[in-house]
Design an enzyme around this catalytic site. Structure first.
Site, PDB file in Angstrom:
ATOM      1  CG  PHE A   1      -1.479  -1.341   1.584  1.00 27.70           C
ATOM      2  CD1 PHE A   1      -2.140  -2.130   0.657  1.00 27.70           C
ATOM      3  CD2 PHE A   1      -1.273  -1.860   2.850  1.00 27.70           C
ATOM      4  CE1 PHE A   1      -2.599  -3.392   0.998  1.00 27.70           C
ATOM      5  CE2 PHE A   1      -1.716  -3.118   3.192  1.00 27.70           C
ATOM      6  CZ  PHE A   1      -2.386  -3.896   2.262  1.00 27.70           C
ATOM      7  CB  CYS A   2       2.238   3.576  -1.420  1.00 29.70           C
ATOM      8  SG  CYS A   2       1.893   3.303  -3.161  1.00 29.70           S
ATOM      9  CG  ASN A   3       3.365   2.661   5.229  1.00 28.75           C
ATOM     10  OD1 ASN A   3       4.519   2.488   5.633  1.00 28.75           O
ATOM     11  ND2 ASN A   3       2.450   3.287   5.943  1.00 28.75           N
TER      12      ASN A   3
END
Length: 818
Positions: free
Chosen positions: A352-354
């Site tokens: 999730f782009c984390n």
């Protein structure tokens, strides 16, 4: 409909209307966050990422020198990629970036603010953290804002003045944010996360006390009070917003924001209601998921969290998890995603782009991230397991439009794919318990599913009419309602050896082609042949055409299952393709384009750009009538070469390429009848047909896998260990297994979906849902026609050092069968 909005960088009536409306929207945004133009300025950006980039470029960083140690950029490791990416900007100014772990901030001791001294003359530092983790939904204390700014808490011990950037993009979609109390210096937000529309529009809310510090280099249209083209003279506008909004703002989308806020208020009554509603749904779902157990007591999911979902102050309406099997092994998120789509549930998967939070919760070291990259995994792909370890997770989120029925539909899905067995009655969800009190410690060990009464009240049934979910926190889970009963399988089943006797020719020692299929139109019905010529791209005319929507996007059965009802036939002598479907008059399409009249267009297949041409209005009208929406038939241009890399064999150079038609991956797809027979045996064991009729006939199963070449193997799934295949004088290289998607759940005769095929395959395989292997022909002699024929002998060559692995795989397979 009622107004004309002009470019706001002008003085005419329509432009003045735009300017005034945009300013009114700015006031509305500030009021939504409980502040005013006296304290904050709204700078419109292309999204929250653009807002973060603006801060990174405009913050008054001080490079280290003889008189100063320089600025510091500190960010929480649980931050979005767009926050972490700010460090590349600071690096150009020799400013040090330091990642801060959440544990270090939670445990930081508060200091006396007066002891911090006067920081005004010291270098400025920036601390960034999210109000809500976009990975786990953890909500970090808003009190950190004032504690860091006042010097009570130091992200790191250096002299200087601390500014705080609060990444509120994920948080404000479901919670109120009071900037009159929590006065962060910079607050990036994204409007589509609040309303769903407009996309590509965000804002940076800037504290007016911090705004004068921002520096700007580039200046665009509308930002200058005056400048000279022939001399280095530029005076920026006084307004902070106008100074930083380069070029024409997206004023029509900004006007739409007013309607977004109006609708949000009208539908929900305010963000506090949204917060309570969404949190209640998340807590209910969390409690139910936590209670799910296999018969052996093993948990069905592993939830990644930092709290017990005790309150909306510490947890947002997000649940990040991985599904486990009954031995505690993780089921890849890609497999869960494909199954979810069959239940019309769309989940987010990956990191999730984390990456920071992903590493922390999943236990992925820095070395493992680099190793995963070397193994071919990149952010956003479907490589979900490497060496049995997850590369990401599954995330579900609740918004103001989510309902209790949505949550229960999701729970039914998890139960259906993991707990509803093929034999006997389904397992109930769990012993009813308080939704806000998930099992812990010994209690969790006792949460093995038990028999429940015929009916237990659903959380919604006790709610008075007209009340919202937030006023009625659900306390029990309807175990029976969440898992509809499946019929028990009765009737006798043939043994694998008895079934094998049905293989054509009855000879388990030889392998021959039993069926050949050409698919002229991608995702449409198969055209069965007994002998067919080969072209440079595979079987001649295989996947040479495809159906696209009015935007030129390829349609597949995943979006339009009725594609399988369209039957194309190739007439090589007449040089035409005849297309027919029930209720429609047959239509003819020429095999080759008229180069003078062909309208060249571009489209995409599996991220590859392809040159195609439109096959004309007649077939377009035919397809549009059949589907009830505008469609076109396009064909790959004969002069366009689409290449695919292939692994190199013993006698081939390392980077040989092969040309492809409109296929997804490779020129040919081969499946083994023995593998289909084994799958059929497992599926029919699960059916309740009393031996009268097969639920999944052999021909039906074969058609679902949409292969070109069908062989009669000697053992189920032996093809997974093949390296090369010879058919007559033709030689093929095996490129690897075909990773299956939800299309195999579509009955190719009716277009109806049935999840059993995909689910049964996922039970057999620990990782990817594979079935069949991809082939690429090698050294095809184009000087004379080449053909594939039914009855031709198939001679496979095993992979090197496969003998022991093959035995192990066979033993594993026999164990699964037993």
């Amino acid at each position: 409909m009622e107004n004309v909005y002009g470019n706001p960088h002008s003085q005419n009536v329509s432009s003045k209307l735009t300017h005034d409306t945009v300013e009114q929207v700015r006031y509305r945004i500030l009021a939504h966050f409980h502040t005013s133009p006296e304290d904050y300025t709204v700078i419109f950006t292309a999204g929250s990422t653009a807002a973060l980039k603006l801060v990174a470029e405009a913050f008054p960083w001080v490079s280290p020198g003889p008189e100063s140690s320089g600025s510091r950029f500190c960010y929480l490791t649980d931050s979005h990629t767009s926050v972490v990416g700010m460090r590349k900007v600071t690096a150009t100014m020799n400013v040090t970036s330091i990642p801060i772990r959440p544990e270090d901030m939670w445990s930081a001791e508060k200091q006396d603010a007066a002891a911090a001294g006067n920081p005004d003359c010291q270098p400025p530092h920036l601390f960034c953290y999210p109000a809500q983790s976009n990975f786990s939904g953890t909500r970090y204390p808003l009190s950190w804002i004032e504690e860091v700014k006042s010097g009570q808490v130091h992200p790191m011990s250096v002299p200087g003045k601390w500014f705080v950037l609060l990444d509120a993009a994920a948080y404000v979609g479901t919670s109120p944010l009071d900037l009159s109390v929590h006065q962060a210096d910079f607050v990036p937000i994204s409007f589509y996360k609040i309303f769903g529309f407009p996309t590509g529009l965000g804002a940076l809310l800037v504290n007016n006390r911090s705004a004068p510090l921002l520096r700007k280099t580039y200046f665009g249209g509308g930002t200058a009070a005056a400048y000279l083209a022939g001399d280095d003279f530029y005076i920026p506008r006084e307004s902070v917003a106008e100074r930083f909004e380069d070029g024409t703002i997206s004023f029509l989308d900004i006007v739409a924001l007013k309607h977004g806020f109006d609708a949000l208020e009208r539908l929900t009554g305010g963000m506090e209601n949204v917060r309570q509603h969404t949190f209640t749904l998340a807590r209910y779902t969390y409690a139910a998921l936590s209670a799910l157990r296999y018969p052996n007591g093993a948990p069905v999911v592993r939830i990644y969290r930092d709290s017990e979902f005790s309150s909306p102050e510490v947890q947002g309406p997000v649940i990040s998890f991985n599904v486990l099997d009954d031995h505690g092994r993780i089921v890849g998120y890609s497999q869960v995603d494909k199954m979810a789509s069959l239940y019309n549930i769309h989940v987010r998967t990956g990191c999730f782009c984390n990456t920071g939070a992903c590493q922390r919760h999943l236990g992925i070291s820095d070395e493992m991230v680099k190793k995963h990259l070397q193994a071919g995994h990149v952010c956003g792909d479907d490589v979900d397991l490497i060496d049995g370890q997850p590369t990401g997770s599954v995330r579900i989120s609740f918004g103001y439009m989510s309902t209790l029925e949505d949550a229960q539909a999701f729970l039914r899905f998890i139960i259906a794919i993991r707990l509803c067995p093929p034999h006997g009655q389904p397992l109930p969800l769990a012993t009813p318990r308080e939704a806000g009190a998930p099992p812990t410690g010994s209690e969790a060990q006792d949460a093995v599913p038990a028999t429940v009464a015929t009916h237990s009240p659903s959380p919604q049934e006790d709610a008075p009419p007209g009340t919202g979910v937030w006023n009625n926190s659900p306390t029990t889970v309807d175990a029976v309602g969440l898992c509809p009963p499946l019929p028990e399988a009765t009737g006798t089943q043939q043994t694998p050896s008895e079934k094998a006797a049905g293989v054509p020719d009855g000879d388990l020692g030889s392998r021959v082609i039993t069926n050949l299929y050409v698919y002229p139109i991608k995702s449409c019905a198969a055209f069965e042949v007994t002998r067919w010529p080969l072209g440079n791209q595979g079987l001649l005319y295989d996947r040479s055409w495809m159906v696209v929507n009015h935007n030129g996007i390829c349609l597949s059965q995943k979006q339009e299952p009725r594609l399988c009802l369209i039957q194309p036939f190739i007439d090589l002598q007449r040089r035409i393709m005849v297309v027919q479907a029930r209720g429609m008059e047959p239509i003819e399409v020429p095999l080759e384009e008229n180069s003078e009249r062909a309208q060249i267009c571009q489209s995409k297949v599996c991220a590859d750009r392809v040159n195609t041409y439109d096959c004309g209005e007649k077939i377009s009208s035919w397809l549009s009538k059949f589907f009830g929406r505008p469609c076109h038939l396009i064909k790959q241009s004969s002069d366009f070469q689409r290449s695919a890399r292939r692994k190199h064999g013993k006698d081939q150079p390392a980077c040989t390429t092969a040309t492809l038609s409109l296929v997804n991956k490779a020129q040919y797809l081969l499946i083994n009848r023995s593998s289909v027979l084994e799958l059929q045996r497992q599926l029919n064991t699960s059916s309740d047909e009393n031996g009268k009729e097969e639920l999944f006939p052999m021909k039906d199963l074969i058609s679902r896998f949409r292969a070109n070449i069908i062989t009669n193997g000697t053992r189920a799934f032996e093809e997974e260990n093949w390296d090369e295949v010879s058919i007559g004088s033709l030689h093929f290289q095996v490129l690897g297994p075909c990773h299956r998607c939800q299309m195999i759940c579509i009955d190719q005769q009716t277009g109806q979906r049935n999840q059993d095929v995909f689910q049964k395959l996922s039970e057999r395989q620990e990782r990817k849902v594979n079935f069949g292997v991809y082939l690429m022909h090698t050294a095809l002699d184009s000087s004379s026609p080449c053909y594939l024929s039914v009855g031709s002998q198939v001679l496979p060559m095993l992979k090197e050092n496969t003998e022991h692995d093959d035995l192990s795989a066979s033993e594993k397979h026999q164990h699964v069968v037993s």
